[in-house]
Structures are given as C-alpha cells and as structure tokens.
Design a protein around this motif. Sequence first.
Motif, PDB file in Angstrom:
ATOM      1  N   GLU A   1       0.883  -1.201   0.074  1.00 59.90           N
ATOM      2  CA  GLU A   1      -0.123   0.132   0.009  1.00 59.90           C
ATOM      3  C   GLU A   1       0.802   1.347   0.067  1.00 59.90           C
ATOM      4  O   GLU A   1       1.785   1.330   0.766  1.00 59.90           O
ATOM      5  CB  GLU A   1      -0.850   0.033   1.202  1.00 59.90           C
ATOM      6  N   ILE A   2       0.699   2.081  -0.967  1.00 56.83           N
ATOM      7  CA  ILE A   2       1.278   3.486  -0.849  1.00 56.83           C
ATOM      8  C   ILE A   2       0.150   4.380  -1.090  1.00 56.83           C
ATOM      9  O   ILE A   2      -0.809   4.241  -2.042  1.00 56.83           O
ATOM     10  CB  ILE A   2       2.644   3.716  -1.839  1.00 56.83           C
ATOM     11  N   GLY A   3       0.380   5.724  -0.855  1.00 57.35           N
ATOM     12  CA  GLY A   3      -0.507   6.807  -0.997  1.00 57.35           C
ATOM     13  C   GLY A   3      -0.505   7.820  -0.153  1.00 57.35           C
ATOM     14  O   GLY A   3       0.203   7.811   0.462  1.00 57.35           O
ATOM     15  N   THR A   4      -1.590   8.526  -0.041  1.00 58.46           N
ATOM     16  CA  THR A   4      -1.679   9.708   0.803  1.00 58.46           C
ATOM     17  C   THR A   4      -3.075   9.553   1.319  1.00 58.46           C
ATOM     18  O   THR A   4      -3.917   8.902   0.961  1.00 58.46           O
ATOM     19  CB  THR A   4      -1.828  11.117   0.099  1.00 58.46           C
ATOM     20  N   SER A   5      -3.279  10.270   2.592  1.00 57.09           N
ATOM     21  CA  SER A   5      -4.458   9.704   3.479  1.00 57.09           C
ATOM     22  C   SER A   5      -5.570  10.496   2.718  1.00 57.09           C
ATOM     23  O   SER A   5      -6.842  10.138   2.857  1.00 57.09           O
ATOM     24  CB  SER A   5      -4.481  10.554   4.826  1.00 57.09           C
ATOM     25  N   SER A   6      -5.426  11.677   1.932  1.00 59.36           N
ATOM     26  CA  SER A   6      -6.489  12.089   1.129  1.00 59.36           C
ATOM     27  C   SER A   6      -6.182  12.158  -0.270  1.00 59.36           C
ATOM     28  O   SER A   6      -5.066  12.760  -0.781  1.00 59.36           O
ATOM     29  CB  SER A   6      -6.478  13.722   1.787  1.00 59.36           C
ATOM     30  N   LYS A   7      -7.274  12.271  -1.031  1.00 61.00           N
ATOM     31  CA  LYS A   7      -6.788  12.144  -2.369  1.00 61.00           C
ATOM     32  C   LYS A   7      -6.763  13.590  -2.834  1.00 61.00           C
ATOM     33  O   LYS A   7      -6.264  13.523  -4.008  1.00 61.00           O
ATOM     34  CB  LYS A   7      -8.015  11.492  -3.232  1.00 61.00           C
ATOM     35  N   SER A   8      -6.907  14.552  -1.959  1.00 62.05           N
ATOM     36  CA  SER A   8      -7.029  15.913  -2.674  1.00 62.05           C
ATOM     37  C   SER A   8      -5.483  16.559  -2.209  1.00 62.05           C
ATOM     38  O   SER A   8      -5.227  17.573  -2.137  1.00 62.05           O
ATOM     39  CB  SER A   8      -7.961  16.677  -1.714  1.00 62.05           C
ATOM     40  N   ALA A   9      -4.549  15.503  -1.633  1.00 61.03           N
ATOM     41  CA  ALA A   9      -3.116  15.950  -1.385  1.00 61.03           C
ATOM     42  C   ALA A   9      -2.783  16.658  -2.637  1.00 61.03           C
ATOM     43  O   ALA A   9      -3.049  16.342  -3.960  1.00 61.03           O
ATOM     44  CB  ALA A   9      -2.399  14.911  -0.796  1.00 61.03           C
ATOM     45  N   PRO A  10      -1.650  17.398  -2.666  1.00 58.54           N
ATOM     46  CA  PRO A  10      -0.908  17.837  -3.949  1.00 58.54           C
ATOM     47  C   PRO A  10      -0.563  17.052  -5.049  1.00 58.54           C
ATOM     48  O   PRO A  10      -0.078  16.046  -4.458  1.00 58.54           O
ATOM     49  CB  PRO A  10       0.122  18.681  -3.228  1.00 58.54           C
TER      50      PRO A  10
END
Length: 319
Positions: free
Chosen positions: A252-261
């Motif tokens: 799993e990789i990513g950011t906690s919010s899909k609105s991250a830059p």
Amino acid sequence: MKNRFIRYTLRLAPLTTALSFAAIVPLHAQTAVPKTPIYGVTLDTIAHLDKTITSLQKLPYRPTVRVVFDPGTTAADYYPALVKLHQVAYVMGEILDSSEFPTDLASYKARTQNFVSGLNGLVDVWEIANEINGEWLRPHPSGSAATVNAEEAAIGQMVAAAHSIVKGVGGKTAITLYYNDDSKGTNCWEKPQDYWKTWPTSFLSATVRQQTDYVLFSYYPYKDCPNLKPSWNADFTALETIFPNAKVGFGEIGTSSKSAPYSVQSNLITTYYPMVNSSTDPRFVGGFFWWNYAEQMVPYTTTYWTLLRNTIQPLKVPK
C-alpha cells in the motif's frame, strides 16, 4: 478511521442475491500466482465496475487488484464483481482493513472463513493482516505495557487463525506491516511494541512467519508518518530475515487524502513503481497497490491513470 488519518471510501452497494450468486459460479475458477514484478492497485469500492475493468485492461501489464472487503459484507456481495475482475487481473483479497479494527478473534475467524470459502478460486492472494502493527488496531492504543502486550497478542492470534484457514485450502497469504520507523531514530509509533521490525517476532507464531508468502510495507510518508528516511535495501533484508520464505514488497502506498497536492502524489507513483527495475533483491516483487485507484484512476481518461500507465509502460515485463 485510523488514529492518524481518515480514508475516504465509497461503500459497497448490494450487488447480488442468493439466486444470482448461484447462477454465475464459474465452472473452472482457479487461482494463479501473480507474475512478477507485481503492478498492484487498490479498489476500496467496486462501484462503477465496468469502467474500472476497462481501466485495468488498458494498463500496460496485467495488474494485481487488491480488493478491500467492507465490514458488514459477505463473500456473496463480492462474488459477481470478482468473477469479472479475475478475468482481467490477479486478485488480492483484503480480509479487513486496519481502519475497521478493533475486532475480536471469533469475528475475524468467521469473516475469514466466509470469504475464503465463498471466493475460493477467485482470490489469488489473501491479505490476512493489514497494517497489523498499527496502534489503532487495538482497543487501547495508549494503554500500559501489559495492556498493549495482551491486546497485540490477541491480534497475533487473529492472524494465526486466518493463516490456518487460508493454508487449509492451499491458498497464499500476505501480511502488510505499517512502515513506522526508519531504524535511524525517527518513528511515528505510539508504543515501542508497534515497531514493524520487532512486532512480528513478538506477536506472530513461528509457523506464520515461516509460511507467509508475501510480506509487504504500507507506506504513507506525507503528513501521516513524515520525515522518515528509509533504507529500503536494509529494511527488506530485515523483513526477509523475519519471514525467511516470503517475497517482499509494498502492500500500500498513497496519501491519506486524494486531495493531497498532485506534486506529492505523482512523486510517490513515479518514485516507487520504478523500484521494480532498480532493485537487485530477487525476493522483491514490487506491489505498491496505490490506494486511491478507484477514485483517481477510473475512468482511464484521468490524469492520474495516465501517469500510472506512463510510469509502468517502460518497466519490467512480468514473468
């Protein structure tokens, strides 16, 4: 909800009835070992399934789709979708996302049994433990040492029970650890027991550690667990010592919010997926499993889907 961030998910709508479930059982459903390197993506919803399947088909190589099974659902809810998904992708089934803990042994065992029995032949790898060392999984994240140890031991028993069920039908297992310590003095764990490098030897049985097929890192460096400076070669070598027969990679990789830059998210995609070319570790299989695939890469005309395709296109062909 994790104690560090909220995941934005679209909940599953009922897709089938007992009649339709029985009517679409494929005659020769068989699991397969995902070819490596694994180019993984995560589906936290199976809404818009046709558009999702089209997007998966247009990726350069057959992907591995990590399907998050929502709480309160059963295998029958997912069977129709997995019949279709399994035709275009390898499937990793996530028994229960870490954000849905705490739970108990009886519930976790029953849930695993239901999904493994009901989706036999359609799930190639079973993720029996998701971010299993995260403090938010236990009822008392900031409890005393005795409380923490007891609650983590109980979680370890859940993993052992799920492992036994999957291995009982000849399935393959994956364990995902939350990367929360760079072993250089920087960490984001609540208690020392949560350290990814020591949690498995403290709370998993020798049988589980010997027989696990894939051991993966969940990595969220933007705001959730910032300022870490991983040495991935050394970290994966440590994993391979703890799990001597497992392949390693990212679950799993990513950011906690899909609105991250966009700059942050695009950098994660273009930095991590290409590791399949740069790594010289024969046990490294890739994976990555971008969390927000359903939200950001469906339909295939989105900017993020194009970025993922262009990133994967020149990389190693799975074999």
